[in-house]
Design an enzyme around this catalytic site. Structure first.
Site, PDB file in Angstrom:
ATOM      1  N   ASP A  83      -3.516   3.138   5.518  1.00 46.40           N
ATOM      2  CA  ASP A  83      -1.598   2.756   5.923  1.00 46.40           C
ATOM      3  C   ASP A  83      -1.315   3.350   3.829  1.00 46.40           C
ATOM      4  O   ASP A  83      -2.107   3.031   3.018  1.00 46.40           O
ATOM      5  CB  ASP A  83      -2.002   1.383   5.857  1.00 46.40           C
ATOM      6  CG  ASP A  83      -0.127   1.295   7.012  1.00 46.40           C
ATOM      7  OD1 ASP A  83       0.196   1.849   7.505  1.00 46.40           O
ATOM      8  OD2 ASP A  83      -0.068   0.464   7.802  1.00 46.40           O
ATOM      9  N   GLU A 115       4.940   4.785   8.420  1.00 46.39           N
ATOM     10  CA  GLU A 115       5.809   4.067   9.473  1.00 46.39           C
ATOM     11  C   GLU A 115       7.108   4.798  10.358  1.00 46.39           C
ATOM     12  O   GLU A 115       7.987   5.118   8.741  1.00 46.39           O
ATOM     13  CB  GLU A 115       6.458   2.605   9.312  1.00 46.39           C
ATOM     14  CG  GLU A 115       4.818   2.109   9.534  1.00 46.39           C
ATOM     15  CD  GLU A 115       5.172   0.241   8.920  1.00 46.39           C
ATOM     16  OE1 GLU A 115       6.516   0.312   9.169  1.00 46.39           O
ATOM     17  OE2 GLU A 115       4.456  -0.451   9.090  1.00 46.39           O
ATOM     18  N   GLU A 182       3.699  -0.053  18.350  1.00 43.87           N
ATOM     19  CA  GLU A 182       3.592  -1.630  18.357  1.00 43.87           C
ATOM     20  C   GLU A 182       5.168  -2.244  19.508  1.00 43.87           C
ATOM     21  O   GLU A 182       5.738  -1.822  18.491  1.00 43.87           O
ATOM     22  CB  GLU A 182       3.432  -1.588  16.358  1.00 43.87           C
ATOM     23  CG  GLU A 182       3.136  -3.116  16.404  1.00 43.87           C
ATOM     24  CD  GLU A 182       2.861  -3.979  14.978  1.00 43.87           C
ATOM     25  OE1 GLU A 182       2.891  -2.569  14.500  1.00 43.87           O
ATOM     26  OE2 GLU A 182       3.275  -4.891  14.891  1.00 43.87           O
TER      27      GLU A 182
HETATM   28  O1  KIV Z   1      -0.653  -2.958   8.882  1.00 51.18           O
HETATM   29  C1  KIV Z   1      -1.519  -3.271   9.465  1.00 51.18           C
HETATM   30  O2  KIV Z   1      -2.217  -3.739  10.019  1.00 51.18           O
HETATM   31  C2  KIV Z   1      -0.989  -2.094  10.769  1.00 51.18           C
HETATM   32  C3  KIV Z   1      -1.622  -2.334  12.192  1.00 51.18           C
HETATM   33  C4  KIV Z   1      -0.796  -3.507  12.944  1.00 51.18           C
HETATM   34  C5  KIV Z   1      -1.105  -1.615  13.647  1.00 51.18           C
HETATM   35  O3  KIV Z   1      -0.364  -1.455  10.381  1.00 51.18           O
END
Ligand code: KIV
Length: 275
Positions: A83, A115, A182
């Site tokens: 992420d 995002e 989400e």
């Molecule tokens: O940061 C995260 O764990 C997420 C998920 C909940 C999709 O973005």
């Protein structure tokens, strides 16, 4: 990694659901891999469930590199998705490619997630051009908590729903390989899933998505600071752990642990020679 973005495209075409779970360390990565999880997401949710922060905003690239490396060491077959934290891709496309590159080069990620919808398409295009698969993330995007005025379900008005459909089309056109949906109504998520050719992965977005993702501490009942409506407890692991910790403490205090079975022996002659 034996699973790739091609695998997930084929799964969508066949109607074979994609399984994604958050993961932040080596031991968990091995367990999830052994359970044949398709994708391990090293989410910036680690700020909340691993670091005890109130939201994800303070998570750094160094935090993400550290945890993604731990996960990629434990994932044999699963695809590891790193992420991109708040402000690691917003400033410029150069910044976005540099930081996406860190997750791949330093931490072994197979792809990155960021995002946003149409507004982050230049970043998605630039990262994809660098040959890094991108998963987009739209709807209730936690990095926008202050802009949204809290963690609120998105896309409930006609205008907001249309915007989300347009965002999904935009990230697909920019080259994203999949998109997380989400905190949006289930029927809207189904429409988006039917509209785009890339897989949709839902969290609080109903059963019509091509796959699902949950935060593992949520689904194992290990985290109780905040439990959204969409969380199902698949096992009461929090209770099991609490009991095990209490049993350990009790045995240590009573002097019954460690017993002979859990101790190392030595020849009596050696002990005698020490006297
Ligand atoms: O940061 C995260 O764990 C997420 C998920 C909940 C999709 O973005």
């Amino acid at each position: 990694m034996s699973k790739t973005i091609t695998t997930f495209k084929e799964q969508k075409a066949k109607g074979d659901k994609i399984t994604m779970m958050t993961c932040y360390d080596y031991s968990m990565a091995k367990l999830m891999d052994q359970a044949d999880m398709d994708i391990l997401l090293v989410g910036d949710s680690l700020g909340m469930v691993m670091m005890g922060l109130p939201d994800t905003l303070a998570v750094t690239m160094d935090d993400m590199v550290h945890h993604t490396l731990c996960v990629s060491r434990g994932a044999e077959n699963a695809f590891v998705l790193g992420d991109m934290p708040f402000l690691s891709y917003h400033i410029s496309t150069e910044q976005a490619v540099t930081n996406a590159g860190r997750l791949v080069k330093e931490a072994g990620a197979n792809g990155v997630k960021l995002e946003g919808g149409a507004s982050v398409c230049p970043q998605i295009e630039a990262i994809v051009k660098a040959q890094i698969p991108v998963c987009a993330h739209i709807g209730l995007t936690p990095q926008s908590v202050n802009a949204f005025g809290g963690f609120k379900v998105q896309g409930k008005s006609v205008e907001a729903a249309k915007k989300l459909i347009e965002d999904a089309k935009a990230v697909e056109a920019a080259g994203a390989s999949m998109v997380v949906l989400e905190g949006i109504p289930a029927k809207l998520a189904s429409i988006i899933t039917d509209t785009v050719s890339i897989p949709t992965i839902g969290i609080g977005a109903g059963a019509g998505c091509d796959g699902q993702v949950l935060v593992y501490q949520d689904m194992l009942a290990m985290f109780s600071d905040f439990t959204p409506k969409f969380v199902k407890h698949f096992a009461e692991v929090g209770d099991v752990m609490r009991q095990a910790f209490a049993d350990y403490a009790k045995e240590v205090k009573a002097g019954t642990f460690p017993d002979e079975e859990h101790s190392y022996a030595i020849d009596d002659a050696v002990i005698e020679a020490l006297k």
